[in-house]
Design a protein around this motif. Structure first.
Motif, PDB file in Angstrom:
ATOM      1  N   MET A   1      -5.717   6.510   0.777  1.00  0.00           N
ATOM      2  CA  MET A   1      -5.933   5.623   1.933  1.00  0.00           C
ATOM      3  C   MET A   1      -5.990   6.482   3.194  1.00  0.00           C
ATOM      4  O   MET A   1      -5.607   7.650   3.189  1.00  0.00           O
TER       5      MET A   1
ATOM      6  N   TYR B   1      -2.930  -5.423  -3.492  1.00  0.00           N
ATOM      7  CA  TYR B   1      -2.373  -4.071  -3.590  1.00  0.00           C
ATOM      8  C   TYR B   1      -1.249  -3.919  -4.606  1.00  0.00           C
ATOM      9  O   TYR B   1      -0.852  -2.802  -4.911  1.00  0.00           O
TER      10      TYR B   1
ATOM     11  N   MET C   1       0.834  -1.203   0.000  1.00  0.00           N
ATOM     12  CA  MET C   1       0.000   0.000   0.000  1.00  0.00           C
ATOM     13  C   MET C   1       0.868   1.252   0.000  1.00  0.00           C
ATOM     14  O   MET C   1       0.502   2.279  -0.580  1.00  0.00           O
TER      15      MET C   1
ATOM     16  N   TYR D   1     -12.856   5.540   1.976  1.00  0.00           N
ATOM     17  CA  TYR D   1     -13.517   4.237   1.781  1.00  0.00           C
ATOM     18  C   TYR D   1     -15.029   4.312   1.650  1.00  0.00           C
ATOM     19  O   TYR D   1     -15.661   3.326   1.277  1.00  0.00           O
TER      20      TYR D   1
END
Lengths: 361, 361
Positions: free
Chosen positions: A220, A113, A85, B113
């Motif tokens: 993220m 990933y 990631m 997300y």
């Protein structure tokens, strides 16, 4: 109080002086009249300790200044995912060298990933050998090359750091970190679950070359970004404070016992004694691993007559030798000989093994 | 050994009998002649303990059988991200109720997300009130509704569980879990970092309605999937074994002290005493929160004359009252009154506060 010789693969034995000090300080740490577990991680006392722990580790391992040290959570398994990631963009590839259960698992958790390229594998050989470096099919454009420096279950270990050119080498060192000196400069990223050679479970140590933190990544949460953790001294949120403290006690114990050079020599002798006992047993005990890549940390072995397994486990436990049962994937036995397992423990084990073999031959 | 009264917001005070037992057992746990930290999490002793800890928690909180209990890592912050990863598909939305720093953070970490819909917020009001339930703009098709049941920094708490219809209610209970009985059935998911009312940092307790584990999600590593963790009894990889053990000691301590009903009454009295002291100080001390939503767990307060802050902190520390400094976001003071902070501690605090006010008025 009695104590046993503990050969657990992890969570594993901790140095007795570390446990004794933790016990003494449990209710009143560092003059605070409270436990280390009751300290705010933002408080002066804890911050000072955390910085000292990092400084001691840097000295022990000769970590260069352009590497950051992180104290993370989630076990090495979580970082099987977090590493791609952070080090790869979507669509990038990474090279994985499969030498046992854990490097295989690292590859499978990375797969969502990064495009996993298995550049070498000894799986077809049941992981008894290492795939020779000259057979590795490395991709010069890979994001990184991943190895497990020691395979806790299969009992194989890299005794030399492989040359992978300019691609950063990423190593899961969970089960052999701090077992001897290494050249950190040869790695892009080193990570290790604490519960073998560092401290209690629930802590992951990471050593990352700083330029890798600047790689463009993907959307993220901040909590997953190593760059954010580095910018916040591993305190983006509340860290595992007890684990950090115990790791610090272990680092002091290592320093006070001659550092990693002394540890390497001690570990070499312990492993040699056990392998010599196995190899010299006339086939009563057997370790199938190619000798040059046998692990110094985790020694799996079988009894020629597996009907004796139950008796071996029962009698060894009665003799104060704990946790010798092998991993269910391989069966048989396994003795883990981490730093905190003293030479006397290995001597007691081989004495028991010889006696057991004599009585049952 | 001296001990102080510890008002830390977290890592926070632990019950003294819990610490004393952990200290006694540190080198020789449960007849194993080794530390609990040195036990394999796959060993019989540890598994038996882990199951008993869960059973005790289920009894304490009356957790219905169709809820799973997980012992995770990463802090509540990591689960700010993992919850939408598990409960929402890409493109789905979720409703967030912002009542302070932590619910705001939960929403921002969730944003990569899930589409975050801020259904209500008291931010414009500096989080001094709760947004009234009738003003919430809930979306009946949301994946879930998220609240922080208690705001550790801002000092506001839900004293009634809001009705959100058929959408699962997700609550960060890090700072008020186990402070009194709750009806678990009203929630889809409850989660809490351990370091306030449960045990040491590095452990996250989760209580999840089982049907939510079956939601279709997105590609991700197994380690991030709650369904995988549930299928593996929170041991997909090595858990924080020390944290799990300490949590178990705390649950036994709670049970032996009358359970959550007794705890709720004790917490009510502690909070009332401190708020009465603040409100009755003639303005010397001030808590700005709307009284009906004041937190029983975290009481932020300021001194009318902030030039006295340094003297207040210095003198309180000298009087054995630890960690009263407020969070940097608000300044001033904060006293956290978790379960492990006994009534005598709060009495000592208010005695000091009255004396300090008299001397400095």
């Amino acid at each position: 109080m009695s104590r046993v010789w503990n050969f657990s693969a992890g969570p594993a034995a901790l140095p007795l002086p570390v446990l004794e000090r933790a016990q003494r300080e449990l209710l009143d740490w560092n003059g605070s009249s409270a436990s280390v577990m009751e300290q705010s991680h933002r408080g002066k006392r804890f911050i000072a300790m955390a910085q000292q722990v990092e400084a001691n580790l840097r000295e022990l391992m000769s970590i260069p200044d352009d590497y950051v040290v992180l104290f993370e959570q989630g076990g090495a398994t979580q970082h099987f995912a977090q590493i791609p990631m952070n080090l790869a963009r979507e669509g990038d590839s990474a090279d994985y060298i499969l030498t046992g259960h854990w490097s295989e698992k690292a590859a499978s958790e990375a797969a969502p990933y990064v495009r996993v390229n298995v550049a070498a594998s000894s799986k077809a050989d049941s992981y008894l050998h290492m795939p020779p470096r000259e057979t590795w099919k490395l991709d010069p454009s890979a994001s990184y090359v991943h190895i497990a420096s020691n395979e806790t279950i299969h009992g194989v270990e890299f005794h030399q750091i492989p040359d992978v050119g300019n691609v950063p080498l990423v190593a899961d060192m969970s089960s052999d970190i701090l077992s001897g000196p290494i050249d950190v400069r040869r790695f892009g990223l080193i990570y290790a679950g604490a519960q073998k050679n560092i401290g209690p479970s629930g802590l992951v140590l990471m050593i990352i070359r700083r330029d890798l933190l600047e790689r463009p990544t993907r959307p993220m949460a901040k909590i997953f970004r190593y760059a954010e953790q580095a910018a916040n001294d591993s305190m983006l949120n509340t860290p595992n404070t007890w684990g950090w403290y115990l790791a610090g006690l272990t680092f002091e114990w290592l320093r006070d016992n001659g550092g990693l050079t002394a540890m390497a020599e001690c570990n070499r002798q312990k492993a040699e004694l056990l392998y010599a006992t196995i190899d010299g047993s006339g086939g009563f005990y057997h370790n199938p691993i190619d000798p040059p890549v046998r692990s110094r940390m985790n020694v799996p072995f079988t009894l020629q007559d597996s009907r004796l397994d139950a008796a071996f486990l029962q009698e060894s436990e009665a003799a104060g030798l704990m946790a010798l049962k092998g991993h269910k994937a391989l069966g048989g036995m396994r003795a883990s000989l981490y730093n905190a397992v003293p030479p006397e423990a290995v001597q007691a084990l081989v004495d028991f093994m010889r006696d057991f073999a004599r009585r049952h031959s």
